[in-house]
Design a protein around this motif. Structure first.
Motif, PDB file in Angstrom:
ATOM      1  N   MET A   2       0.780  -1.200   0.000  1.00  0.00           N
ATOM      2  CA  MET A   2       0.000   0.000   0.000  1.00  0.00           C
ATOM      3  C   MET A   2       0.820   1.263   0.000  1.00  0.00           C
ATOM      4  SD  MET A   2      -0.381   0.479   3.960  1.00  0.00           S
ATOM      5  CE  MET A   2       0.604  -0.873   4.144  1.00  0.00           C
ATOM      6  N   PRO A   3       2.042   1.297   0.521  1.00  0.00           N
ATOM      7  CA  PRO A   3       2.766   2.565   0.470  1.00  0.00           C
ATOM      8  C   PRO A   3       3.196   2.925  -0.946  1.00  0.00           C
ATOM      9  CG  PRO A   3       3.658   1.151   2.190  1.00  0.00           C
ATOM     10  CD  PRO A   3       2.738   0.319   1.347  1.00  0.00           C
ATOM     11  N   LEU A   4       3.121   4.210  -1.231  1.00  0.00           N
ATOM     12  CA  LEU A   4       3.670   4.767  -2.451  1.00  0.00           C
ATOM     13  C   LEU A   4       4.845   5.632  -2.026  1.00  0.00           C
ATOM     14  CD1 LEU A   4       3.712   5.513  -5.459  1.00  0.00           C
ATOM     15  CD2 LEU A   4       2.006   7.286  -4.930  1.00  0.00           C
ATOM     16  N   VAL A   5       6.026   5.336  -2.549  1.00  0.00           N
ATOM     17  CA  VAL A   5       7.248   6.024  -2.159  1.00  0.00           C
ATOM     18  C   VAL A   5       7.712   6.912  -3.297  1.00  0.00           C
ATOM     19  CG1 VAL A   5       9.650   5.736  -1.432  1.00  0.00           C
ATOM     20  CG2 VAL A   5       7.903   4.098  -0.671  1.00  0.00           C
ATOM     21  N   ARG A   6       7.923   8.173  -2.993  1.00  0.00           N
ATOM     22  CA  ARG A   6       8.473   9.135  -3.948  1.00  0.00           C
ATOM     23  C   ARG A   6       9.824   9.589  -3.426  1.00  0.00           C
ATOM     24  NH1 ARG A   6       5.070  10.696  -7.809  1.00  0.00           N
ATOM     25  NH2 ARG A   6       2.880  10.202  -7.553  1.00  0.00           N
ATOM     26  N   VAL A   7      10.842   9.399  -4.246  1.00  0.00           N
ATOM     27  CA  VAL A   7      12.207   9.757  -3.883  1.00  0.00           C
ATOM     28  C   VAL A   7      12.654  10.887  -4.803  1.00  0.00           C
ATOM     29  CG1 VAL A   7      14.591   8.951  -3.704  1.00  0.00           C
ATOM     30  CG2 VAL A   7      12.699   7.379  -3.175  1.00  0.00           C
ATOM     31  N   SER A   8      13.105  11.975  -4.207  1.00  0.00           N
ATOM     32  CA  SER A   8      13.619  13.105  -4.977  1.00  0.00           C
ATOM     33  C   SER A   8      15.072  13.343  -4.603  1.00  0.00           C
ATOM     34  CB  SER A   8      12.808  14.367  -4.681  1.00  0.00           C
ATOM     35  OG  SER A   8      11.464  14.195  -5.063  1.00  0.00           O
ATOM     36  N   LEU A   9      15.905  13.570  -5.629  1.00  0.00           N
ATOM     37  CA  LEU A   9      17.319  13.807  -5.407  1.00  0.00           C
ATOM     38  C   LEU A   9      17.892  14.598  -6.567  1.00  0.00           C
ATOM     39  CD1 LEU A   9      19.362  10.680  -6.324  1.00  0.00           C
ATOM     40  CD2 LEU A   9      16.883  10.617  -6.341  1.00  0.00           C
ATOM     41  N   ARG A  10      19.115  15.091  -6.382  1.00  0.00           N
ATOM     42  CA  ARG A  10      19.798  15.825  -7.433  1.00  0.00           C
ATOM     43  C   ARG A  10      20.190  14.887  -8.563  1.00  0.00           C
ATOM     44  NH1 ARG A  10      22.764  20.585  -5.278  1.00  0.00           N
ATOM     45  NH2 ARG A  10      21.043  21.893  -4.576  1.00  0.00           N
ATOM     46  N   LYS A  11      20.220  15.410  -9.775  1.00  0.00           N
ATOM     47  CA  LYS A  11      20.630  14.636 -10.948  1.00  0.00           C
ATOM     48  C   LYS A  11      22.066  14.152 -10.800  1.00  0.00           C
ATOM     49  CE  LYS A  11      17.736  16.867 -14.388  1.00  0.00           C
ATOM     50  NZ  LYS A  11      17.699  17.750 -15.543  1.00  0.00           N
ATOM     51  N   GLY A  12      22.333  13.008 -11.437  1.00  0.00           N
ATOM     52  CA  GLY A  12      23.706  12.558 -11.544  1.00  0.00           C
ATOM     53  C   GLY A  12      24.040  11.267 -10.823  1.00  0.00           C
ATOM     54  N   LYS A  13      23.107  10.684 -10.115  1.00  0.00           N
ATOM     55  CA  LYS A  13      23.384   9.432  -9.408  1.00  0.00           C
ATOM     56  C   LYS A  13      23.136   8.241 -10.336  1.00  0.00           C
ATOM     57  CE  LYS A  13      24.315  11.493  -5.545  1.00  0.00           C
ATOM     58  NZ  LYS A  13      25.689  11.656  -5.131  1.00  0.00           N
ATOM     59  N   SER A  14      23.861   7.166 -10.090  1.00  0.00           N
ATOM     60  CA  SER A  14      23.749   5.968 -10.937  1.00  0.00           C
ATOM     61  C   SER A  14      22.428   5.234 -10.679  1.00  0.00           C
ATOM     62  CB  SER A  14      24.917   5.023 -10.639  1.00  0.00           C
ATOM     63  OG  SER A  14      24.770   4.463  -9.338  1.00  0.00           O
ATOM     64  N   ASP A  15      22.089   4.367 -11.621  1.00  0.00           N
ATOM     65  CA  ASP A  15      20.897   3.524 -11.438  1.00  0.00           C
ATOM     66  C   ASP A  15      21.049   2.643 -10.208  1.00  0.00           C
ATOM     67  OD1 ASP A  15      19.656   4.598 -13.679  1.00  0.00           O
ATOM     68  OD2 ASP A  15      20.213   2.937 -14.996  1.00  0.00           O
ATOM     69  N   GLU A  16      22.255   2.133  -9.984  1.00  0.00           N
ATOM     70  CA  GLU A  16      22.507   1.289  -8.813  1.00  0.00           C
ATOM     71  C   GLU A  16      22.259   2.070  -7.519  1.00  0.00           C
ATOM     72  OE1 GLU A  16      26.608   0.110  -7.108  1.00  0.00           O
ATOM     73  OE2 GLU A  16      26.010  -1.610  -8.354  1.00  0.00           O
ATOM     74  N   TYR A  17      22.700   3.304  -7.463  1.00  0.00           N
ATOM     75  CA  TYR A  17      22.509   4.177  -6.306  1.00  0.00           C
ATOM     76  C   TYR A  17      21.008   4.365  -6.039  1.00  0.00           C
ATOM     77  CZ  TYR A  17      23.239   8.430  -3.444  1.00  0.00           C
ATOM     78  OH  TYR A  17      23.253   9.369  -2.434  1.00  0.00           O
ATOM     79  N   LYS A  18      20.260   4.688  -7.098  1.00  0.00           N
ATOM     80  CA  LYS A  18      18.821   4.927  -6.957  1.00  0.00           C
ATOM     81  C   LYS A  18      18.087   3.641  -6.557  1.00  0.00           C
ATOM     82  CE  LYS A  18      19.063   7.033 -10.962  1.00  0.00           C
ATOM     83  NZ  LYS A  18      18.744   7.724 -12.219  1.00  0.00           N
ATOM     84  N   LYS A  19      18.497   2.511  -7.111  1.00  0.00           N
ATOM     85  CA  LYS A  19      17.870   1.240  -6.742  1.00  0.00           C
ATOM     86  C   LYS A  19      18.154   0.904  -5.284  1.00  0.00           C
ATOM     87  CE  LYS A  19      17.090  -3.554  -8.051  1.00  0.00           C
ATOM     88  NZ  LYS A  19      16.899  -3.955  -6.676  1.00  0.00           N
ATOM     89  N   ALA A  20      19.361   1.204  -4.816  1.00  0.00           N
ATOM     90  CA  ALA A  20      19.715   0.942  -3.415  1.00  0.00           C
ATOM     91  C   ALA A  20      18.824   1.748  -2.467  1.00  0.00           C
ATOM     92  CB  ALA A  20      21.186   1.257  -3.166  1.00  0.00           C
ATOM     93  N   ILE A  21      18.465   2.959  -2.862  1.00  0.00           N
ATOM     94  CA  ILE A  21      17.555   3.759  -2.036  1.00  0.00           C
ATOM     95  C   ILE A  21      16.191   3.076  -1.981  1.00  0.00           C
ATOM     96  CG2 ILE A  21      16.295   5.943  -1.884  1.00  0.00           C
ATOM     97  CD1 ILE A  21      18.859   7.286  -3.031  1.00  0.00           C
ATOM     98  N   GLU A  50      14.730  12.819 -10.456  1.00  0.00           N
ATOM     99  CA  GLU A  50      15.978  13.567 -10.361  1.00  0.00           C
ATOM    100  C   GLU A  50      15.719  15.025 -10.740  1.00  0.00           C
ATOM    101  OE1 GLU A  50      19.739  11.205 -11.472  1.00  0.00           O
ATOM    102  OE2 GLU A  50      18.215  10.698 -12.986  1.00  0.00           O
ATOM    103  N   HIS A  51      16.448  15.931 -10.078  1.00  0.00           N
ATOM    104  CA  HIS A  51      16.219  17.356 -10.267  1.00  0.00           C
ATOM    105  C   HIS A  51      17.535  18.115 -10.406  1.00  0.00           C
ATOM    106  CE1 HIS A  51      12.048  16.678  -8.983  1.00  0.00           C
ATOM    107  NE2 HIS A  51      12.572  15.860  -8.105  1.00  0.00           N
ATOM    108  N   SER A  52      17.493  19.189 -11.178  1.00  0.00           N
ATOM    109  CA  SER A  52      18.641  20.094 -11.253  1.00  0.00           C
ATOM    110  C   SER A  52      18.732  20.878  -9.945  1.00  0.00           C
ATOM    111  CB  SER A  52      18.464  21.060 -12.421  1.00  0.00           C
ATOM    112  OG  SER A  52      17.399  21.970 -12.146  1.00  0.00           O
ATOM    113  N   GLU A  53      19.812  21.606  -9.776  1.00  0.00           N
ATOM    114  CA  GLU A  53      19.995  22.392  -8.552  1.00  0.00           C
ATOM    115  C   GLU A  53      18.844  23.380  -8.349  1.00  0.00           C
ATOM    116  OE1 GLU A  53      23.204  25.469  -6.508  1.00  0.00           O
ATOM    117  OE2 GLU A  53      23.779  24.330  -8.291  1.00  0.00           O
ATOM    118  N   SER A  54      18.397  24.036  -9.408  1.00  0.00           N
ATOM    119  CA  SER A  54      17.313  25.017  -9.268  1.00  0.00           C
ATOM    120  C   SER A  54      15.964  24.364  -8.988  1.00  0.00           C
ATOM    121  CB  SER A  54      17.217  25.887 -10.519  1.00  0.00           C
ATOM    122  OG  SER A  54      16.815  25.117 -11.638  1.00  0.00           O
TER     123      SER A  54
END
Length: 126
Positions: free
Chosen positions: A1-20, A45-49
């Protein structure tokens, strides 16, 4: 039932994002006892702005590696369960992918069970 939204700066690997996603899912299984296969994670993923945050709010020193995790889940969990979830997420993400605990921001949004449809236009929990 949980829906998880992860936001982070651009530039991380797929492995990094999957680990989260893996770490958050494991923490939810342990602290919230969610069912096996109840895994719905969206990573953005998001730019600095596009990813603005305080580096010092509440005397927590955040870096550009900040990850904002928003979990929408059924209401009804105790404060102790919520605290356990937050602590476990920070612990697991510090192990893999190696985030600093200061860079793990979690927001829990609680909703009534009838507010979900997992497909077929059916409110499965109503």
């Amino acid at each position: 039932m949980p829906l998880v939204r992860v936001s982070l700066r651009k530039g991380k690997s797929d492995e990094y994002k999957k680990a989260i996603g893996d770490g958050v899912y494991r923490a939810m299984r342990e602290a919230f006892n969610i069912p096996e296969e109840d895994r719905f994670v969206v990573v953005s993923e998001h730019s600095e702005s596009e990813f603005q945050f305080s580096t010092t709010y509440l005397d927590i020193a955040r870096s550009d590696d900040l990850v904002i995790i928003q979990i929408t889940a059924n209401s009804g969990r105790t404060v102790e369960q919520k605290k356990a979830l937050f602590a476990r997420i920070a612990e697991l993400l510090s192990e893999k992918p190696g985030l600093r605990k200061e860079d793990v921001f979690v927001n829990l949004v609680e909703v009534a069970k009838e507010n979900w449809s997992f497909g077929n236009g059916v409110a499965q929990y109503a």
